[in-house]
Design an enzyme around this catalytic site. Structure first.
Site, PDB file in Angstrom:
ATOM      1  N   GLU B  51      14.987  24.844  18.007  1.00  0.00           N
ATOM      2  CA  GLU B  51      16.033  25.260  18.948  1.00  0.00           C
ATOM      3  C   GLU B  51      16.752  24.025  19.512  1.00  0.00           C
ATOM      4  O   GLU B  51      16.129  23.001  19.787  1.00  0.00           O
ATOM      5  CB  GLU B  51      15.324  26.015  20.079  1.00  0.00           C
ATOM      6  CG  GLU B  51      16.189  26.547  21.193  1.00  0.00           C
ATOM      7  CD  GLU B  51      15.357  27.297  22.245  1.00  0.00           C
ATOM      8  OE1 GLU B  51      14.104  27.263  22.171  1.00  0.00           O
ATOM      9  OE2 GLU B  51      15.961  27.923  23.139  1.00  0.00           O
ATOM     10  N   LYS B 122      21.047  33.424  20.763  1.00  0.00           N
ATOM     11  CA  LYS B 122      19.795  33.835  21.424  1.00  0.00           C
ATOM     12  C   LYS B 122      20.045  35.016  22.354  1.00  0.00           C
ATOM     13  O   LYS B 122      20.865  34.932  23.275  1.00  0.00           O
ATOM     14  CB  LYS B 122      19.227  32.640  22.196  1.00  0.00           C
ATOM     15  CG  LYS B 122      17.829  32.851  22.769  1.00  0.00           C
ATOM     16  CD  LYS B 122      17.318  31.541  23.391  1.00  0.00           C
ATOM     17  CE  LYS B 122      15.884  31.665  23.904  1.00  0.00           C
ATOM     18  NZ  LYS B 122      15.393  30.359  24.435  1.00  0.00           N
ATOM     19  N   CYS B 155      12.934  31.327  20.104  1.00  0.00           N
ATOM     20  CA  CYS B 155      11.974  31.120  21.197  1.00  0.00           C
ATOM     21  C   CYS B 155      11.618  32.414  21.949  1.00  0.00           C
ATOM     22  O   CYS B 155      10.932  33.266  21.398  1.00  0.00           O
ATOM     23  CB  CYS B 155      12.506  30.041  22.138  1.00  0.00           C
ATOM     24  SG  CYS B 155      11.213  29.275  23.173  1.00  0.00           S
TER      25      CYS B 155
END
Lengths: 291, 291
Positions: B51, B122, B155
Protein backbone atom coordinates in the site's frame (compact mmCIF):
# COMPACT_ATOMS: atom_id res chain seq x y z
CA UNK A 1 -28.17 -21.19 41.36
CA UNK A 2 -24.74 -20.19 40.23
CA UNK A 3 -21.57 -20.32 42.26
CA UNK A 4 -19.83 -17.73 40.10
CA UNK A 5 -18.18 -15.18 42.34
CA UNK A 6 -17.74 -12.52 39.67
CA UNK A 7 -19.54 -9.21 40.04
CA UNK A 8 -22.44 -7.94 37.97
CA UNK A 9 -21.74 -7.94 34.25
CA UNK A 10 -19.46 -10.93 34.29
CA UNK A 11 -20.44 -14.41 33.25
CA UNK A 12 -18.65 -17.72 33.14
CA UNK A 13 -18.98 -19.40 29.73
CA UNK A 14 -18.46 -23.13 29.34
CA UNK A 15 -17.89 -25.17 26.18
CA UNK A 16 -18.56 -28.86 26.76
CA UNK A 17 -16.49 -31.09 24.48
CA UNK A 18 -18.00 -34.57 24.55
CA UNK A 19 -18.53 -37.69 22.44
CA UNK A 20 -22.12 -38.45 21.50
CA UNK A 21 -22.63 -41.94 20.13
CA UNK A 22 -25.04 -42.49 17.25
CA UNK A 23 -28.04 -44.60 18.24
CA UNK A 24 -27.54 -44.24 22.02
CA UNK A 25 -29.80 -41.34 23.02
CA UNK A 26 -30.08 -42.37 26.68
CA UNK A 27 -26.31 -42.54 27.06
CA UNK A 28 -25.89 -39.22 25.24
CA UNK A 29 -28.40 -37.53 27.55
CA UNK A 30 -26.68 -38.99 30.60
CA UNK A 31 -23.25 -37.79 29.36
CA UNK A 32 -24.63 -34.31 28.61
CA UNK A 33 -26.23 -34.00 32.07
CA UNK A 34 -23.08 -35.25 33.81
CA UNK A 35 -20.93 -32.67 32.01
CA UNK A 36 -23.49 -29.91 32.56
CA UNK A 37 -23.45 -30.71 36.27
CA UNK A 38 -19.65 -30.52 36.22
CA UNK A 39 -19.81 -27.12 34.48
CA UNK A 40 -22.33 -25.96 37.08
CA UNK A 41 -20.04 -27.02 39.91
CA UNK A 42 -17.37 -24.76 38.38
CA UNK A 43 -19.75 -21.82 38.34
CA UNK A 44 -20.79 -21.77 34.69
CA UNK A 45 -23.57 -19.35 33.77
CA UNK A 46 -23.89 -20.55 30.18
CA UNK A 47 -22.90 -23.85 28.59
CA UNK A 48 -22.66 -24.89 24.95
CA UNK A 49 -22.82 -28.56 23.91
CA UNK A 50 -21.90 -29.99 20.48
CA UNK A 51 -24.01 -30.39 17.36
CA UNK A 52 -26.46 -33.30 17.36
CA UNK A 53 -25.61 -34.05 20.99
CA UNK A 54 -28.74 -36.15 21.46
CA UNK A 55 -28.43 -38.35 18.38
CA UNK A 56 -24.85 -38.63 17.16
CA UNK A 57 -23.87 -37.53 13.65
CA UNK A 58 -23.27 -40.31 11.11
CA UNK A 59 -26.66 -41.78 10.23
CA UNK A 60 -26.86 -44.85 7.99
CA UNK A 61 -30.31 -43.85 6.75
CA UNK A 62 -32.75 -40.99 7.03
CA UNK A 63 -35.03 -43.36 8.92
CA UNK A 64 -32.32 -43.85 11.54
CA UNK A 65 -32.08 -40.06 11.98
CA UNK A 66 -35.88 -39.82 12.17
CA UNK A 67 -35.91 -42.39 14.98
CA UNK A 68 -33.29 -40.45 16.93
CA UNK A 69 -34.91 -37.04 16.48
CA UNK A 70 -37.39 -35.26 18.72
CA UNK A 71 -39.99 -32.51 18.64
CA UNK A 72 -38.86 -29.19 20.17
CA UNK A 73 -39.30 -28.26 22.92
CA UNK A 74 -41.36 -31.28 23.98
CA UNK A 75 -38.72 -33.96 23.33
CA UNK A 76 -37.06 -35.91 26.11
CA UNK A 77 -33.52 -34.50 25.60
CA UNK A 78 -34.79 -30.94 25.33
CA UNK A 79 -37.05 -31.28 28.35
CA UNK A 80 -34.25 -32.74 30.45
CA UNK A 81 -31.89 -29.88 29.56
CA UNK A 82 -34.64 -27.32 30.11
CA UNK A 83 -35.28 -28.78 33.55
CA UNK A 84 -31.55 -28.70 34.30
CA UNK A 85 -31.20 -25.09 33.14
CA UNK A 86 -34.10 -23.92 35.30
CA UNK A 87 -32.84 -25.73 38.33
CA UNK A 88 -29.20 -24.64 37.83
CA UNK A 89 -29.98 -21.06 36.86
CA UNK A 90 -27.93 -21.55 33.69
CA UNK A 91 -28.40 -20.93 29.99
CA UNK A 92 -27.83 -24.07 27.91
CA UNK A 93 -27.30 -24.29 24.14
CA UNK A 94 -27.14 -27.76 22.60
CA UNK A 95 -27.31 -29.32 19.18
CA UNK A 96 -30.28 -31.63 18.70
CA UNK A 97 -31.82 -33.63 15.85
CA UNK A 98 -35.24 -31.99 15.48
CA UNK A 99 -38.36 -33.56 13.97
CA UNK A 100 -41.19 -31.31 12.73
CA UNK A 101 -43.80 -33.46 11.09
CA UNK A 102 -41.97 -35.38 8.38
CA UNK A 103 -39.16 -32.84 8.22
CA UNK A 104 -35.84 -33.13 10.07
CA UNK A 105 -33.63 -30.20 11.04
CA UNK A 106 -30.09 -30.07 12.40
CA UNK A 107 -31.07 -27.71 15.22
CA UNK A 108 -29.95 -26.14 18.46
CA UNK A 109 -32.07 -25.68 21.54
CA UNK A 110 -31.60 -22.57 23.67
CA UNK A 111 -33.00 -22.77 27.17
CA UNK A 112 -32.49 -20.89 30.42
CA UNK A 113 -33.45 -20.20 34.00
CA UNK A 114 -36.85 -18.87 32.95
CA UNK A 115 -37.68 -21.67 30.56
CA UNK A 116 -37.25 -22.50 26.90
CA UNK A 117 -35.82 -19.55 24.91
CA UNK A 118 -35.83 -20.64 21.29
CA UNK A 119 -34.66 -22.86 18.46
CA UNK A 120 -32.03 -22.35 15.76
CA UNK A 121 -32.00 -24.51 12.62
CA UNK A 122 -28.67 -25.00 10.79
CA UNK A 123 -28.73 -22.77 7.73
CA UNK A 124 -25.93 -24.39 5.72
CA UNK A 125 -25.91 -28.18 5.55
CA UNK A 126 -22.68 -30.14 5.08
CA UNK A 127 -22.25 -33.24 2.92
CA UNK A 128 -24.69 -36.09 3.48
CA UNK A 129 -26.65 -33.97 5.95
CA UNK A 130 -28.34 -32.80 2.77
CA UNK A 131 -30.09 -36.17 2.35
CA UNK A 132 -31.28 -36.22 5.97
CA UNK A 133 -32.08 -32.67 7.03
CA UNK A 134 -33.93 -29.72 5.54
CA UNK A 135 -31.99 -26.42 5.48
CA UNK A 136 -32.82 -24.05 8.33
CA UNK A 137 -35.75 -21.70 7.83
CA UNK A 138 -35.50 -19.53 10.95
CA UNK A 139 -32.71 -17.14 9.91
CA UNK A 140 -30.13 -16.16 12.52
CA UNK A 141 -32.17 -15.10 15.56
CA UNK A 142 -30.69 -13.08 18.40
CA UNK A 143 -32.11 -13.60 21.87
CA UNK A 144 -31.75 -11.14 24.74
CA UNK A 145 -30.83 -12.91 27.99
CA UNK A 146 -29.81 -11.88 31.48
CA UNK A 147 -26.15 -12.31 30.43
CA UNK A 148 -26.29 -10.49 27.11
CA UNK A 149 -27.59 -11.08 23.60
CA UNK A 150 -26.86 -14.50 22.17
CA UNK A 151 -27.12 -16.08 18.76
CA UNK A 152 -26.35 -19.55 17.40
CA UNK A 153 -24.61 -21.05 14.37
CA UNK A 154 -23.86 -24.73 13.76
CA UNK A 155 -20.60 -26.10 12.29
CA UNK A 156 -20.51 -25.38 8.50
CA UNK A 157 -22.52 -22.19 9.14
CA UNK A 158 -19.29 -20.47 10.24
CA UNK A 159 -17.79 -21.09 6.80
CA UNK A 160 -20.17 -18.30 5.78
CA UNK A 161 -19.06 -14.91 7.13
CA UNK A 162 -22.58 -13.68 6.49
CA UNK A 163 -23.69 -15.64 9.57
CA UNK A 164 -21.35 -13.74 11.91
CA UNK A 165 -22.52 -10.51 10.26
CA UNK A 166 -26.23 -11.33 10.68
CA UNK A 167 -25.63 -12.10 14.35
CA UNK A 168 -23.59 -8.94 14.97
CA UNK A 169 -25.92 -6.67 13.02
CA UNK A 170 -28.79 -8.24 14.94
CA UNK A 171 -27.08 -7.06 18.13
CA UNK A 172 -25.55 -10.32 19.35
CA UNK A 173 -22.72 -10.20 21.90
CA UNK A 174 -22.03 -13.94 21.79
CA UNK A 175 -22.30 -16.50 19.01
CA UNK A 176 -22.73 -20.03 20.40
CA UNK A 177 -21.51 -22.72 17.99
CA UNK A 178 -22.51 -26.34 18.64
CA UNK A 179 -20.35 -28.17 16.11
CA UNK A 180 -19.05 -31.51 14.78
CA UNK A 181 -15.93 -30.32 12.94
CA UNK A 182 -14.41 -32.75 10.41
CA UNK A 183 -10.92 -32.56 8.88
CA UNK A 184 -10.28 -30.00 6.13
CA UNK A 185 -7.85 -30.66 3.25
CA UNK A 186 -4.12 -30.02 3.68
CA UNK A 187 -4.26 -28.88 7.34
CA UNK A 188 -0.67 -27.92 8.32
CA UNK A 189 0.46 -29.28 11.67
CA UNK A 190 1.84 -25.92 12.82
CA UNK A 191 -1.29 -23.81 12.33
CA UNK A 192 -4.64 -23.77 14.15
CA UNK A 193 -7.31 -25.92 12.52
CA UNK A 194 -9.22 -23.99 9.85
CA UNK A 195 -12.40 -24.05 11.96
CA UNK A 196 -10.52 -22.23 14.73
CA UNK A 197 -9.17 -19.72 12.19
CA UNK A 198 -12.70 -19.07 10.91
CA UNK A 199 -13.97 -18.63 14.49
CA UNK A 200 -11.18 -16.18 15.36
CA UNK A 201 -11.64 -14.21 12.14
CA UNK A 202 -15.40 -14.02 12.62
CA UNK A 203 -15.03 -12.91 16.23
CA UNK A 204 -12.48 -10.22 15.32
CA UNK A 205 -14.26 -8.89 12.23
CA UNK A 206 -17.51 -8.54 14.12
CA UNK A 207 -16.50 -7.79 17.71
CA UNK A 208 -18.28 -10.95 18.89
CA UNK A 209 -17.57 -13.51 21.58
CA UNK A 210 -17.64 -16.96 19.98
CA UNK A 211 -18.11 -20.15 22.04
CA UNK A 212 -17.65 -23.27 19.90
CA UNK A 213 -18.23 -26.70 21.48
CA UNK A 214 -17.04 -29.57 19.32
CA UNK A 215 -17.38 -33.32 19.66
CA UNK A 216 -14.52 -35.83 19.65
CA UNK A 217 -14.16 -39.45 18.61
CA UNK A 218 -14.52 -41.46 15.41
CA UNK A 219 -18.05 -42.45 14.41
CA UNK A 220 -18.59 -45.03 11.67
CA UNK A 221 -15.20 -44.09 10.23
CA UNK A 222 -15.70 -40.30 10.44
CA UNK A 223 -13.14 -38.59 12.69
CA UNK A 224 -14.00 -35.38 14.54
CA UNK A 225 -11.50 -32.71 15.52
CA UNK A 226 -12.21 -31.54 19.07
CA UNK A 227 -10.35 -28.22 19.49
CA UNK A 228 -13.33 -26.46 21.05
CA UNK A 229 -12.63 -22.75 21.47
CA UNK A 230 -13.90 -19.66 23.27
CA UNK A 231 -12.76 -16.50 21.46
CA UNK A 232 -13.11 -12.90 22.65
CA UNK A 233 -14.23 -9.93 20.57
CA UNK A 234 -10.61 -9.19 19.56
CA UNK A 235 -10.65 -12.67 17.99
CA UNK A 236 -8.09 -14.23 20.33
CA UNK A 237 -8.72 -17.40 22.35
CA UNK A 238 -9.93 -16.86 25.91
CA UNK A 239 -9.99 -20.63 26.49
CA UNK A 240 -8.73 -23.47 24.32
CA UNK A 241 -8.31 -24.72 21.72
CA UNK A 242 -9.19 -27.89 23.65
CA UNK A 243 -7.54 -31.23 22.95
CA UNK A 244 -8.25 -33.16 19.77
CA UNK A 245 -9.65 -36.23 21.47
CA UNK A 246 -10.69 -35.81 25.13
CA UNK A 247 -14.01 -35.00 26.73
CA UNK A 248 -13.33 -31.78 28.61
CA UNK A 249 -14.87 -28.43 29.52
CA UNK A 250 -13.46 -25.01 28.61
CA UNK A 251 -14.29 -22.03 30.85
CA UNK A 252 -13.91 -18.30 30.29
CA UNK A 253 -15.04 -15.42 32.49
CA UNK A 254 -16.37 -12.62 30.32
CA UNK A 255 -18.37 -9.41 30.29
CA UNK A 256 -20.52 -9.89 27.21
CA UNK A 257 -21.14 -6.15 26.93
CA UNK A 258 -17.43 -5.83 26.08
CA UNK A 259 -18.39 -6.99 22.59
CA UNK A 260 -20.21 -3.71 22.06
CA UNK A 261 -17.19 -1.68 23.18
CA UNK A 262 -14.81 -3.78 21.09
CA UNK A 263 -16.49 -2.64 17.89
CA UNK A 264 -15.22 0.91 18.40
CA UNK A 265 -11.61 0.46 17.25
CA UNK A 266 -10.33 4.03 17.48
CA UNK A 267 -11.50 7.61 17.02
CA UNK A 268 -12.25 6.96 13.35
CA UNK A 269 -13.28 3.33 13.07
CA UNK A 270 -16.24 1.21 14.12
CA UNK A 271 -16.13 -2.32 12.77
CA UNK A 272 -19.83 -2.46 11.94
CA UNK A 273 -20.29 1.24 11.22
CA UNK A 274 -17.47 1.14 8.65
CA UNK A 275 -19.36 -1.33 6.46
CA UNK A 276 -19.96 0.08 2.98
CA UNK A 277 -23.49 -1.10 2.29
CA UNK A 278 -23.50 1.20 -0.73
CA UNK A 279 -20.66 -0.84 -2.23
CA UNK A 280 -21.86 -4.28 -1.16
CA UNK A 281 -25.18 -3.62 -2.85
CA UNK A 282 -23.49 -3.05 -6.19
CA UNK A 283 -24.17 -5.82 -8.67
CA UNK A 284 -21.08 -7.98 -9.03
CA UNK A 285 -19.60 -7.63 -12.50
CA UNK A 286 -20.10 -10.71 -14.65
CA UNK A 287 -16.80 -12.46 -15.23
CA UNK A 288 -15.78 -12.18 -18.86
CA UNK A 289 -14.02 -15.51 -18.97
CA UNK A 290 -16.34 -17.77 -16.99
CA UNK A 291 -15.69 -21.45 -17.43
CA UNK B 1 9.71 -11.91 -21.07
CA UNK B 2 9.29 -14.41 -18.27
CA UNK B 3 11.79 -17.05 -17.25
CA UNK B 4 9.15 -19.20 -15.59
CA UNK B 5 9.59 -22.79 -16.69
CA UNK B 6 6.15 -23.96 -15.63
CA UNK B 7 3.74 -25.24 -18.26
CA UNK B 8 0.57 -23.54 -19.46
CA UNK B 9 -1.82 -22.69 -16.66
CA UNK B 10 0.82 -22.08 -14.04
CA UNK B 11 2.02 -18.69 -12.89
CA UNK B 12 4.63 -17.53 -10.44
CA UNK B 13 3.23 -15.02 -7.98
CA UNK B 14 5.50 -12.64 -6.09
CA UNK B 15 4.77 -10.53 -3.02
CA UNK B 16 7.32 -7.77 -2.60
CA UNK B 17 7.79 -6.78 1.05
CA UNK B 18 9.60 -3.43 1.13
CA UNK B 19 9.98 -0.22 3.14
CA UNK B 20 8.66 2.93 1.47
CA UNK B 21 9.79 6.13 3.18
CA UNK B 22 7.38 9.02 3.45
CA UNK B 23 8.48 12.05 1.47
CA UNK B 24 11.04 10.19 -0.67
CA UNK B 25 9.16 9.30 -3.86
CA UNK B 26 12.30 8.93 -6.01
CA UNK B 27 13.87 6.51 -3.55
CA UNK B 28 10.60 4.58 -3.25
CA UNK B 29 10.34 4.23 -7.02
CA UNK B 30 13.95 3.08 -7.23
CA UNK B 31 13.40 0.51 -4.47
CA UNK B 32 10.21 -0.75 -6.15
CA UNK B 33 11.92 -1.13 -9.54
CA UNK B 34 14.93 -2.88 -8.01
CA UNK B 35 12.69 -5.40 -6.25
CA UNK B 36 10.50 -5.86 -9.31
CA UNK B 37 13.64 -6.61 -11.34
CA UNK B 38 14.67 -9.15 -8.71
CA UNK B 39 11.22 -10.78 -8.89
CA UNK B 40 11.50 -10.87 -12.68
CA UNK B 41 14.89 -12.59 -12.51
CA UNK B 42 13.22 -15.32 -10.44
CA UNK B 43 10.56 -15.78 -13.08
CA UNK B 44 7.64 -13.92 -11.53
CA UNK B 45 4.56 -13.50 -13.74
CA UNK B 46 2.72 -11.22 -11.29
CA UNK B 47 4.04 -9.06 -8.47
CA UNK B 48 2.22 -7.25 -5.68
CA UNK B 49 3.79 -4.26 -3.88
CA UNK B 50 2.60 -2.69 -0.60
CA UNK B 51 0.00 0.00 0.00
CA UNK B 52 1.11 3.58 -0.73
CA UNK B 53 4.39 2.30 -2.15
CA UNK B 54 5.08 5.59 -3.92
CA UNK B 55 4.44 7.95 -1.02
CA UNK B 56 4.89 6.27 2.35
CA UNK B 57 2.04 6.09 4.85
CA UNK B 58 2.23 8.49 7.81
CA UNK B 59 1.49 11.98 6.49
CA UNK B 60 1.82 14.98 8.80
CA UNK B 61 -0.78 16.92 6.83
CA UNK B 62 -3.18 16.42 3.97
CA UNK B 63 -1.05 18.86 1.98
CA UNK B 64 1.94 16.57 2.40
CA UNK B 65 -0.09 13.66 1.01
CA UNK B 66 -1.30 15.87 -1.84
CA UNK B 67 2.27 16.70 -2.76
CA UNK B 68 3.23 13.01 -2.79
CA UNK B 69 0.22 11.85 -4.83
CA UNK B 70 -0.13 11.45 -8.57
CA UNK B 71 -2.78 11.25 -11.27
CA UNK B 72 -3.46 7.73 -12.57
CA UNK B 73 -2.27 6.44 -14.92
CA UNK B 74 -0.25 9.47 -16.00
CA UNK B 75 1.84 9.84 -12.83
CA UNK B 76 5.56 9.15 -12.75
CA UNK B 77 5.43 6.08 -10.42
CA UNK B 78 2.55 4.55 -12.37
CA UNK B 79 4.17 5.21 -15.72
CA UNK B 80 7.46 3.69 -14.57
CA UNK B 81 5.74 0.53 -13.32
CA UNK B 82 3.63 0.34 -16.48
CA UNK B 83 6.76 0.56 -18.59
CA UNK B 84 8.41 -2.14 -16.47
CA UNK B 85 5.39 -4.44 -16.73
CA UNK B 86 5.24 -4.14 -20.51
CA UNK B 87 8.93 -4.75 -20.92
CA UNK B 88 9.02 -7.62 -18.41
CA UNK B 89 5.80 -9.27 -19.58
CA UNK B 90 4.54 -9.16 -15.98
CA UNK B 91 1.41 -8.03 -14.21
CA UNK B 92 2.15 -5.51 -11.44
CA UNK B 93 -0.19 -4.42 -8.63
CA UNK B 94 1.00 -1.59 -6.36
CA UNK B 95 -0.45 0.76 -3.79
CA UNK B 96 -0.24 4.41 -4.81
CA UNK B 97 -1.43 7.75 -3.42
CA UNK B 98 -3.82 8.93 -6.15
CA UNK B 99 -4.85 12.52 -6.85
CA UNK B 100 -8.03 13.20 -8.82
CA UNK B 101 -8.64 16.94 -8.89
CA UNK B 102 -8.73 18.00 -5.25
CA UNK B 103 -9.59 14.49 -4.05
CA UNK B 104 -7.07 11.94 -2.77
CA UNK B 105 -7.57 8.19 -2.84
CA UNK B 106 -5.58 5.37 -1.25
CA UNK B 107 -5.43 3.42 -4.51
CA UNK B 108 -3.80 0.51 -6.29
CA UNK B 109 -2.63 0.51 -9.87
CA UNK B 110 -2.96 -2.68 -11.93
CA UNK B 111 -0.84 -2.84 -15.04
CA UNK B 112 0.40 -5.57 -17.33
CA UNK B 113 2.15 -6.66 -20.51
CA UNK B 114 -0.51 -5.06 -22.70
CA UNK B 115 -0.64 -1.77 -20.82
CA UNK B 116 -2.54 -0.22 -17.93
CA UNK B 117 -5.37 -2.47 -16.70
CA UNK B 118 -7.21 -0.49 -14.06
CA UNK B 119 -7.40 1.27 -10.71
CA UNK B 120 -8.79 0.15 -7.35
CA UNK B 121 -9.59 2.69 -4.62
CA UNK B 122 -9.52 1.51 -0.97
CA UNK B 123 -13.10 1.06 0.14
CA UNK B 124 -12.59 1.07 3.93
CA UNK B 125 -10.27 3.74 5.33
CA UNK B 126 -8.32 3.16 8.55
CA UNK B 127 -7.72 5.75 11.26
CA UNK B 128 -6.27 9.10 10.19
CA UNK B 129 -6.52 8.05 6.53
CA UNK B 130 -10.03 9.41 6.94
CA UNK B 131 -8.71 12.99 7.13
CA UNK B 132 -6.51 12.55 4.04
CA UNK B 133 -8.31 10.27 1.60
CA UNK B 134 -11.82 9.91 0.24
CA UNK B 135 -13.37 6.44 0.51
CA UNK B 136 -13.15 4.37 -2.65
CA UNK B 137 -15.93 4.79 -5.19
CA UNK B 138 -15.06 2.08 -7.71
CA UNK B 139 -16.44 -0.99 -5.94
CA UNK B 140 -14.42 -4.21 -6.08
CA UNK B 141 -13.62 -4.67 -9.78
CA UNK B 142 -12.46 -8.00 -11.22
CA UNK B 143 -10.13 -7.90 -14.22
CA UNK B 144 -9.59 -10.82 -16.59
CA UNK B 145 -5.90 -11.29 -17.39
CA UNK B 146 -3.79 -13.85 -19.22
CA UNK B 147 -3.10 -15.53 -15.85
CA UNK B 148 -6.63 -15.57 -14.49
CA UNK B 149 -9.12 -13.14 -13.00
CA UNK B 150 -7.71 -10.77 -10.42
CA UNK B 151 -9.16 -8.34 -7.92
CA UNK B 152 -7.64 -5.98 -5.35
CA UNK B 153 -8.26 -5.03 -1.71
CA UNK B 154 -6.09 -2.76 0.44
CA UNK B 155 -5.22 -3.40 4.12
CA UNK B 156 -8.31 -2.67 6.31
CA UNK B 157 -10.53 -3.79 3.41
CA UNK B 158 -9.85 -7.41 4.40
CA UNK B 159 -11.39 -6.76 7.82
CA UNK B 160 -14.64 -6.84 5.84
CA UNK B 161 -15.50 -10.33 4.63
CA UNK B 162 -17.85 -8.70 2.14
CA UNK B 163 -14.79 -7.69 0.10
CA UNK B 164 -13.64 -11.30 -0.38
CA UNK B 165 -17.22 -12.21 -1.28
CA UNK B 166 -17.58 -9.42 -3.83
CA UNK B 167 -14.33 -10.51 -5.45
CA UNK B 168 -15.27 -14.20 -5.50
CA UNK B 169 -18.82 -13.61 -6.69
CA UNK B 170 -17.36 -11.35 -9.38
CA UNK B 171 -15.36 -14.33 -10.58
CA UNK B 172 -11.94 -13.51 -9.15
CA UNK B 173 -9.36 -16.28 -8.81
CA UNK B 174 -6.81 -14.10 -6.98
CA UNK B 175 -7.20 -11.22 -4.55
CA UNK B 176 -4.10 -8.99 -4.52
CA UNK B 177 -3.67 -7.11 -1.24
CA UNK B 178 -1.24 -4.19 -1.12
CA UNK B 179 -1.12 -3.44 2.60
CA UNK B 180 0.48 -1.52 5.49
CA UNK B 181 -0.57 -3.70 8.42
CA UNK B 182 -0.32 -2.15 11.88
CA UNK B 183 -0.41 -4.00 15.24
CA UNK B 184 -3.77 -5.22 16.57
CA UNK B 185 -4.58 -5.35 20.28
CA UNK B 186 -3.53 -8.31 22.41
CA UNK B 187 -1.76 -10.27 19.63
CA UNK B 188 -0.55 -13.56 21.20
CA UNK B 189 3.04 -14.49 20.35
CA UNK B 190 2.13 -18.07 19.46
CA UNK B 191 -0.56 -17.37 16.85
CA UNK B 192 -0.37 -15.87 13.35
CA UNK B 193 -0.98 -12.11 13.24
CA UNK B 194 -4.68 -11.31 12.90
CA UNK B 195 -4.18 -9.95 9.37
CA UNK B 196 -2.81 -13.36 8.34
CA UNK B 197 -5.77 -15.07 10.02
CA UNK B 198 -8.20 -12.84 8.12
CA UNK B 199 -6.37 -13.55 4.84
CA UNK B 200 -6.44 -17.32 5.43
CA UNK B 201 -10.11 -17.27 6.44
CA UNK B 202 -11.08 -15.16 3.44
CA UNK B 203 -9.14 -17.40 1.06
CA UNK B 204 -10.70 -20.57 2.50
CA UNK B 205 -14.28 -19.29 2.75
CA UNK B 206 -14.21 -18.11 -0.86
CA UNK B 207 -11.84 -20.48 -2.64
CA UNK B 208 -9.56 -17.58 -3.55
CA UNK B 209 -5.84 -17.19 -3.88
CA UNK B 210 -4.75 -14.23 -1.74
CA UNK B 211 -1.41 -12.43 -2.28
CA UNK B 212 -0.77 -9.84 0.45
CA UNK B 213 2.35 -7.66 0.22
CA UNK B 214 3.05 -5.70 3.39
CA UNK B 215 5.58 -3.01 4.20
CA UNK B 216 8.09 -3.11 7.07
CA UNK B 217 9.78 -0.48 9.20
CA UNK B 218 8.72 2.21 11.64
CA UNK B 219 7.55 5.50 10.12
CA UNK B 220 7.10 8.56 12.35
CA UNK B 221 6.57 6.23 15.31
CA UNK B 222 4.14 3.87 13.54
CA UNK B 223 5.42 0.28 13.35
CA UNK B 224 4.38 -2.01 10.50
CA UNK B 225 4.14 -5.77 10.72
CA UNK B 226 5.65 -7.35 7.61
CA UNK B 227 4.42 -10.98 7.52
CA UNK B 228 3.44 -10.80 3.85
CA UNK B 229 1.58 -13.95 2.80
CA UNK B 230 0.46 -15.88 -0.26
CA UNK B 231 -2.48 -18.16 0.59
CA UNK B 232 -4.05 -20.81 -1.63
CA UNK B 233 -7.76 -21.44 -2.13
CA UNK B 234 -7.80 -23.91 0.79
CA UNK B 235 -6.69 -20.98 2.94
CA UNK B 236 -3.23 -22.32 3.79
CA UNK B 237 0.01 -20.42 3.17
CA UNK B 238 1.76 -21.26 -0.10
CA UNK B 239 4.57 -18.82 0.80
CA UNK B 240 5.24 -16.93 3.99
CA UNK B 241 4.38 -15.44 6.33
CA UNK B 242 7.48 -13.37 5.60
CA UNK B 243 9.65 -11.88 8.33
CA UNK B 244 8.44 -9.00 10.50
CA UNK B 245 11.16 -6.58 9.48
CA UNK B 246 13.12 -7.45 6.32
CA UNK B 247 12.67 -6.43 2.69
CA UNK B 248 12.13 -9.72 0.89
CA UNK B 249 10.14 -11.36 -1.88
CA UNK B 250 7.76 -14.31 -1.49
CA UNK B 251 7.16 -16.58 -4.48
CA UNK B 252 4.50 -19.21 -5.14
CA UNK B 253 3.84 -21.21 -8.31
CA UNK B 254 0.11 -21.56 -8.81
CA UNK B 255 -2.60 -22.44 -11.29
CA UNK B 256 -5.13 -19.71 -10.70
CA UNK B 257 -7.91 -21.79 -12.25
CA UNK B 258 -7.55 -24.09 -9.22
CA UNK B 259 -9.55 -21.49 -7.31
CA UNK B 260 -12.61 -22.38 -9.35
CA UNK B 261 -12.16 -26.10 -8.65
CA UNK B 262 -11.52 -25.48 -4.95
CA UNK B 263 -15.00 -24.08 -4.50
CA UNK B 264 -16.51 -27.52 -5.15
CA UNK B 265 -15.90 -29.13 -1.75
CA UNK B 266 -17.61 -32.48 -2.23
CA UNK B 267 -20.61 -34.05 -3.97
CA UNK B 268 -22.98 -31.86 -1.97
CA UNK B 269 -21.19 -28.60 -1.26
CA UNK B 270 -20.04 -25.62 -3.29
CA UNK B 271 -18.69 -22.79 -1.15
CA UNK B 272 -20.34 -20.05 -3.18
CA UNK B 273 -23.37 -22.06 -4.30
CA UNK B 274 -24.20 -22.93 -0.69
CA UNK B 275 -24.75 -19.28 0.21
CA UNK B 276 -28.27 -18.67 1.51
CA UNK B 277 -29.11 -15.36 -0.14
CA UNK B 278 -32.72 -15.91 0.96
CA UNK B 279 -31.57 -15.80 4.59
CA UNK B 280 -28.99 -13.03 4.25
CA UNK B 281 -31.65 -10.77 2.77
CA UNK B 282 -33.81 -11.11 5.88
CA UNK B 283 -34.02 -7.94 7.90
CA UNK B 284 -31.91 -8.26 11.03
CA UNK B 285 -34.09 -8.30 14.12
CA UNK B 286 -33.80 -5.15 16.21
CA UNK B 287 -32.06 -5.89 19.49
CA UNK B 288 -34.47 -5.51 22.38
CA UNK B 289 -31.85 -4.36 24.84
CA UNK B 290 -29.72 -1.98 22.78
CA UNK B 291 -27.49 0.29 24.80
Amino acid sequence: MTVSTEGPGTARLACIQMEPIVGQPERNLEQALDLLAAARREGADLAVLPELANSGYVFETRDEAMGLSEVLPEGRFTQALTHFAAEAGMIVVAGVAERAGDTLYNSALVTGPDGYIGTYRKTHLWGAENVVFAPGDLGVPVWPTRLGRISVAICYDIWFPEVFRLAALGGADLLCVPTNWVPMRDQPADLPIMANILAMAGAHSNGLFVAAADRVGIERGQPFLGRSLIAGPQGWPLAGPASADACEILFADVDLAAARRARRLNDFNDILGDRRADVYGMAAPAPEHAE
